[in-house]
Motif scaffolding. Structure first.
Motif, mmCIF file in Angstrom:
data_model
loop_
_atom_site.group_PDB
_atom_site.id
_atom_site.type_symbol
_atom_site.label_atom_id
_atom_site.label_comp_id
_atom_site.label_asym_id
_atom_site.label_seq_id
_atom_site.Cartn_x
_atom_site.Cartn_y
_atom_site.Cartn_z
ATOM 1 N N VAL A 1 0.853 -1.189 0.000
ATOM 2 C CA VAL A 1 0.000 0.000 0.000
ATOM 3 C C VAL A 1 0.886 1.235 0.000
ATOM 4 C CG1 VAL A 1 -1.800 1.285 1.230
ATOM 5 C CG2 VAL A 1 -1.748 -1.222 1.383
ATOM 6 N N LYS A 2 0.762 2.054 -1.034
ATOM 7 C CA LYS A 2 1.514 3.310 -1.050
ATOM 8 C C LYS A 2 0.584 4.446 -0.622
ATOM 9 C CE LYS A 2 3.258 7.237 -2.935
ATOM 10 N NZ LYS A 2 2.760 8.351 -3.764
ATOM 11 N N ILE A 3 0.966 5.120 0.447
ATOM 12 C CA ILE A 3 0.177 6.266 0.910
ATOM 13 C C ILE A 3 0.833 7.531 0.365
ATOM 14 C CG2 ILE A 3 -0.883 7.418 2.888
ATOM 15 C CD1 ILE A 3 -0.274 5.013 4.625
ATOM 16 N N MET B 1 13.874 9.502 -3.479
ATOM 17 C CA MET B 1 13.268 8.621 -4.486
ATOM 18 C C MET B 1 11.799 8.965 -4.653
ATOM 19 S SD MET B 1 15.825 6.522 -5.043
ATOM 20 C CE MET B 1 15.190 5.014 -5.786
ATOM 21 N N ASN B 2 11.256 8.690 -5.829
ATOM 22 C CA ASN B 2 9.815 8.801 -5.962
ATOM 23 C C ASN B 2 9.177 7.606 -5.260
ATOM 24 O OD1 ASN B 2 7.196 7.979 -7.436
ATOM 25 N ND2 ASN B 2 7.440 10.166 -7.812
ATOM 26 N N ALA B 3 8.235 7.870 -4.367
ATOM 27 C CA ALA B 3 7.653 6.805 -3.542
ATOM 28 C C ALA B 3 6.858 5.791 -4.371
ATOM 29 C CB ALA B 3 6.763 7.412 -2.468
ATOM 30 N N ASP B 4 6.263 6.248 -5.475
ATOM 31 C CA ASP B 4 5.512 5.311 -6.330
ATOM 32 C C ASP B 4 6.458 4.259 -6.903
ATOM 33 O OD1 ASP B 4 3.238 6.898 -6.023
ATOM 34 O OD2 ASP B 4 3.770 8.130 -7.757
ATOM 35 N N ILE B 5 7.613 4.742 -7.390
ATOM 36 C CA ILE B 5 8.588 3.838 -8.003
ATOM 37 C C ILE B 5 9.084 2.839 -6.957
ATOM 38 C CG2 ILE B 5 10.861 3.735 -9.131
ATOM 39 C CD1 ILE B 5 8.721 5.016 -10.939
ATOM 40 N N GLY C 1 2.437 14.999 -14.629
ATOM 41 C CA GLY C 1 2.902 15.175 -13.251
ATOM 42 C C GLY C 1 3.032 13.876 -12.491
ATOM 43 N N GLY C 2 2.395 13.846 -11.311
ATOM 44 C CA GLY C 2 2.527 12.715 -10.399
ATOM 45 C C GLY C 2 1.933 11.418 -10.903
ATOM 46 N N MET C 3 1.117 11.480 -11.965
ATOM 47 C CA MET C 3 0.536 10.237 -12.479
ATOM 48 C C MET C 3 1.553 9.465 -13.329
ATOM 49 S SD MET C 3 -2.125 8.448 -11.997
ATOM 50 C CE MET C 3 -3.253 9.535 -11.126
ATOM 51 N N PRO D 1 4.999 8.772 -12.730
ATOM 52 C CA PRO D 1 5.682 7.710 -11.973
ATOM 53 C C PRO D 1 4.729 6.636 -11.452
ATOM 54 C CG PRO D 1 5.698 9.795 -10.756
ATOM 55 C CD PRO D 1 5.232 10.099 -12.140
ATOM 56 N N LYS D 2 3.481 7.011 -11.183
ATOM 57 C CA LYS D 2 2.511 6.003 -10.744
ATOM 58 C C LYS D 2 2.306 4.957 -11.833
ATOM 59 C CE LYS D 2 -0.174 8.793 -8.085
ATOM 60 N NZ LYS D 2 0.721 8.850 -6.922
ATOM 61 N N ALA D 3 2.128 5.436 -13.070
ATOM 62 C CA ALA D 3 1.925 4.522 -14.189
ATOM 63 C C ALA D 3 3.178 3.657 -14.393
ATOM 64 C CB ALA D 3 1.608 5.314 -15.457
HETATM 65 MG MG LIG Z 1 3.693 11.365 -6.310
#
Ligand SMILES: [Mg+2]
Ligand SMILES: Nc1ncnc2c1ncn2[C@@H]1O[C@H](COP(=O)(O)OP(=O)(O)OP(=O)(O)O)[C@@H](O)[C@H]1O
Length: 290
Positions: free
Chosen positions: A24-26, A186-190, A243-245, A247-249
């Motif tokens: 789970v990434k918050i 680091m990017n947390a999603d990655i 933007g933030g989407m 690294p999520k993808a």
């Molecule tokens: Mg982000």
């Protein structure tokens, strides 16, 4: 009776996920206030006590920016990545490890859970290298120096496995290290995606501040409740994400390639979205599958 039927509806999901690892990434943007964060922690504890093995990874973008400003540094971003100089990496560690990670662990303890906070440095969990990005300016390509921004070299999930096997809930901050001892933001999603892949997690769930992925159909913005991973890859390549989407993808695509079954992007600023996504047939966010 209504309460009982809710439990019964959840039974097939509890059975399916019992004993499975769920990352789970918050998102920093999902932690709109302490109350919401504590509710999210309680939801994760519920997962834990029905036999799911949660691993938490958190972000902290907004709070890092706020602290930087307090220290008189103006946050600057290139392609959604924070330019991180020597002072900034100290603030990043202070906020992510010292404050947010420790706060999440405290909420677990307060609600009867056994959580352990680690950064990507601990036990060489996330080994990083400096991230290089190249920008086109007119005819020429220029390398942009982002400072201490890292990308994953490899993940050693050993320390997490030890914790999970012994009944602890790991809470990971997205700070990593290289073998020379340089620390990276680091990017947390990655990080979450890489950890989910390394643990062969059943699911990767990203809590953010939007309901999920939107796509343009003509000039209308449409919510996508389900998509295949190759459709997400197309969206990413086609420049439909910003933007933030982004690294999520990338994190989702990576995780699914590495054996994670499903990924979900959901709105963590809405109460109990995590439970609604896992334990109901409809779900509420965007589900990405192989
Ligand atoms: Mg982000
Ligand atoms: N096609 C899209 N569909 C949905 N959201 C999008 C899309 N393109 C860009 N976004 C943006 O992505 C943002 C989510 O990423 P963001 O990095 O801001 O939050 P986070 O990852 O949850 O927090 P943190 O980075 O602090 O961990 C949304 O607020 C939205 O503005």
């Amino acid at each position: 009776m209504e309460k009982i039927s809710v439990l019964i509806e959840a039974l097939p999901y509890i059975r399916e996920f019992h004993g499975e690892t769920v990352v789970v990434k918050i998102g920093g943007h999902a932690m709109v206030d302490d109350d919401i964060l504590e509710k999210t922690v309680k939801d994760i504890l519920l997962l834990y006590f029905v036999g799911i093995k949660p691993v938490v990874v958190h972000g902290g973008g907004p709070e890092i920016s706020e602290k930087m400003k307090k220290f008189g540094i103006q946050p600057r971003f290139v392609d959604g990545l924070r330019i991180t100089d020597k002072e900034t990496i100290e603030i990043v560690e202070m906020v992510l490890d010292g404050k947010i990670n420790s706060k999440i662990v405290s909420y677990f303890i307060k609600n009867g859970g056994r959580a352990v906070g680690v950064s990507g440095k601990d036990g060489l969990l996330v080994v990083a290298r400096k991230k290089k990005i190249v920008k086109r300016i007119g005819e020429s390509e220029v390398e942009v120096d982002l400072g201490f921004v890292g990308e994953t070299e490899y993940v050693n999930p050993g320390i997490l496995k030890i914790m999970i096997e012994n009944g602890y809930i790991p809470v990971v901050s997205p700070v990593a290290i290289d073998l020379n001892g340089n620390v990276y933001n680091m990017n947390a999603d990655i990080v979450a995606g890489d950890i989910a892949g390394a643990l062969k997690a059943k699911k990767l769930i990203m809590l953010t501040d939007v309901d999920g992925i939107y796509r343009m159909e003509g000039n209308k913005r449409v919510f996508v409740s389900k998509m295949r991973v190759d459709e997400l890859e197309e969206m990413l390549k086609g420049g439909e994400l910003e933007g933030g989407m982004i690294p999520k993808a990338e994190a989702v695509i990576n995780a699914l390639k590495n054996g994670v079954e499903k990924a979900h992007i959901i709105n963590g600023s809405k109460e109990h979205s995590l439970l609604a996504e896992i334990f109901t047939k409809e779900g509420i966010g965007t589900m990405i599958y192989r």
